[in-house]
Design a protein around this motif. Structure first.
Motif, PDB file in Angstrom:
ATOM      1  N   ALA A   1       0.829  -1.205   0.000  1.00 41.42           N
ATOM      2  CA  ALA A   1       0.000   0.000   0.000  1.00 41.42           C
ATOM      3  C   ALA A   1       0.867   1.260   0.000  1.00 41.42           C
ATOM      4  O   ALA A   1       0.601   2.199  -0.755  1.00 41.42           O
ATOM      5  CB  ALA A   1      -0.928   0.002   1.212  1.00 41.42           C
ATOM      6  N   LEU A   2       1.904   1.272   0.814  1.00 37.58           N
ATOM      7  CA  LEU A   2       2.791   2.444   0.852  1.00 37.58           C
ATOM      8  C   LEU A   2       3.497   2.646  -0.485  1.00 37.58           C
ATOM      9  O   LEU A   2       3.671   3.789  -0.924  1.00 37.58           O
ATOM     10  CB  LEU A   2       3.803   2.313   1.989  1.00 37.58           C
ATOM     11  N   ASN A   3       3.869   1.561  -1.156  1.00 38.57           N
ATOM     12  CA  ASN A   3       4.482   1.685  -2.482  1.00 38.57           C
ATOM     13  C   ASN A   3       3.506   2.285  -3.482  1.00 38.57           C
ATOM     14  O   ASN A   3       3.888   3.133  -4.298  1.00 38.57           O
ATOM     15  CB  ASN A   3       4.987   0.329  -2.983  1.00 38.57           C
TER      16      ASN A   3
ATOM     17  N   TYR B   1      -3.968   7.228  -4.251  1.00 35.65           N
ATOM     18  CA  TYR B   1      -4.222   5.846  -3.850  1.00 35.65           C
ATOM     19  C   TYR B   1      -4.576   5.728  -2.379  1.00 35.65           C
ATOM     20  O   TYR B   1      -5.260   4.791  -1.985  1.00 35.65           O
ATOM     21  CB  TYR B   1      -3.024   4.949  -4.164  1.00 35.65           C
ATOM     22  N   LEU B   2      -4.152   6.650  -1.544  1.00 34.83           N
ATOM     23  CA  LEU B   2      -4.476   6.581  -0.123  1.00 34.83           C
ATOM     24  C   LEU B   2      -5.981   6.596   0.079  1.00 34.83           C
ATOM     25  O   LEU B   2      -6.539   5.713   0.742  1.00 34.83           O
ATOM     26  CB  LEU B   2      -3.822   7.721   0.657  1.00 34.83           C
ATOM     27  N   ASP B   3      -6.662   7.569  -0.501  1.00 32.87           N
ATOM     28  CA  ASP B   3      -8.124   7.651  -0.362  1.00 32.87           C
ATOM     29  C   ASP B   3      -8.810   6.454  -1.013  1.00 32.87           C
ATOM     30  O   ASP B   3      -9.758   5.893  -0.459  1.00 32.87           O
ATOM     31  CB  ASP B   3      -8.649   8.943  -0.978  1.00 32.87           C
ATOM     32  N   GLU B   4      -8.314   6.063  -2.175  1.00 31.09           N
ATOM     33  CA  GLU B   4      -8.901   4.942  -2.888  1.00 31.09           C
ATOM     34  C   GLU B   4      -8.755   3.643  -2.091  1.00 31.09           C
ATOM     35  O   GLU B   4      -9.704   2.861  -1.975  1.00 31.09           O
ATOM     36  CB  GLU B   4      -8.240   4.815  -4.264  1.00 31.09           C
ATOM     37  N   LEU B   5      -7.576   3.417  -1.524  1.00 28.73           N
ATOM     38  CA  LEU B   5      -7.357   2.222  -0.714  1.00 28.73           C
ATOM     39  C   LEU B   5      -8.251   2.213   0.521  1.00 28.73           C
ATOM     40  O   LEU B   5      -8.836   1.191   0.868  1.00 28.73           O
ATOM     41  CB  LEU B   5      -5.893   2.116  -0.278  1.00 28.73           C
TER      42      LEU B   5
ATOM     43  N   LEU C   1      -5.726  -6.719   8.062  1.00 30.80           N
ATOM     44  CA  LEU C   1      -4.664  -6.870   7.071  1.00 30.80           C
ATOM     45  C   LEU C   1      -5.171  -7.621   5.843  1.00 30.80           C
ATOM     46  O   LEU C   1      -4.809  -7.285   4.712  1.00 30.80           O
ATOM     47  CB  LEU C   1      -3.452  -7.580   7.671  1.00 30.80           C
ATOM     48  N   GLN C   2      -6.026  -8.615   6.051  1.00 35.23           N
ATOM     49  CA  GLN C   2      -6.613  -9.334   4.917  1.00 35.23           C
ATOM     50  C   GLN C   2      -7.504  -8.406   4.097  1.00 35.23           C
ATOM     51  O   GLN C   2      -7.477  -8.422   2.871  1.00 35.23           O
ATOM     52  CB  GLN C   2      -7.418 -10.550   5.394  1.00 35.23           C
TER      53      GLN C   2
ATOM     54  N   ILE D   1      -6.136  -3.627  -1.928  1.00 34.95           N
ATOM     55  CA  ILE D   1      -5.019  -3.445  -2.858  1.00 34.95           C
ATOM     56  C   ILE D   1      -5.306  -4.163  -4.169  1.00 34.95           C
ATOM     57  O   ILE D   1      -5.099  -3.594  -5.250  1.00 34.95           O
ATOM     58  CB  ILE D   1      -3.703  -3.946  -2.226  1.00 34.95           C
ATOM     59  N   ASP D   2      -5.797  -5.389  -4.089  1.00 32.60           N
ATOM     60  CA  ASP D   2      -6.139  -6.133  -5.305  1.00 32.60           C
ATOM     61  C   ASP D   2      -7.169  -5.380  -6.141  1.00 32.60           C
ATOM     62  O   ASP D   2      -7.051  -5.304  -7.368  1.00 32.60           O
ATOM     63  CB  ASP D   2      -6.667  -7.525  -4.965  1.00 32.60           C
TER      64      ASP D   2
END
Length: 71
Positions: free
Chosen positions: A8-10, A18-22, A53-54, A60-61
């Motif tokens: 996620a950080l990458n 991507y932060l908001d989207e994730l 975490l899952q 992320i997927d």
């Protein structure tokens, strides 16, 4: 399996959006952390449980699939 927080950080380093989207995908999949707590998870300030975490892995997927729909 790689820690999904590193992945996620990458992604976020590539594009800050991507932060908001994730977080939205995480939340939609049943994640319990608010946006601030979620960001804390990613940066190691708090420790999410294994289920969170899952859920992050699923988020992320989904984000990757949306970014590259034909792969």
């Amino acid at each position: 399996m790689e820690d999904p927080r590193l992945t996620a950080l990458n992604l976020i380093q590539q594009d800050k959006n991507y932060l908001d989207e994730l977080w939205l995908k995480y939340w939609a999949n049943g994640g319990s952390a608010g946006s601030v707590e979620f960001e804390g998870y990613l940066h190691g300030l708090t420790q999410p449980d294994s289920f969170d975490l899952q859920i992050l892995h699923w988020a992320i997927d989904e984000v990757r699939a949306a970014a590259h729909p034909h792969q």
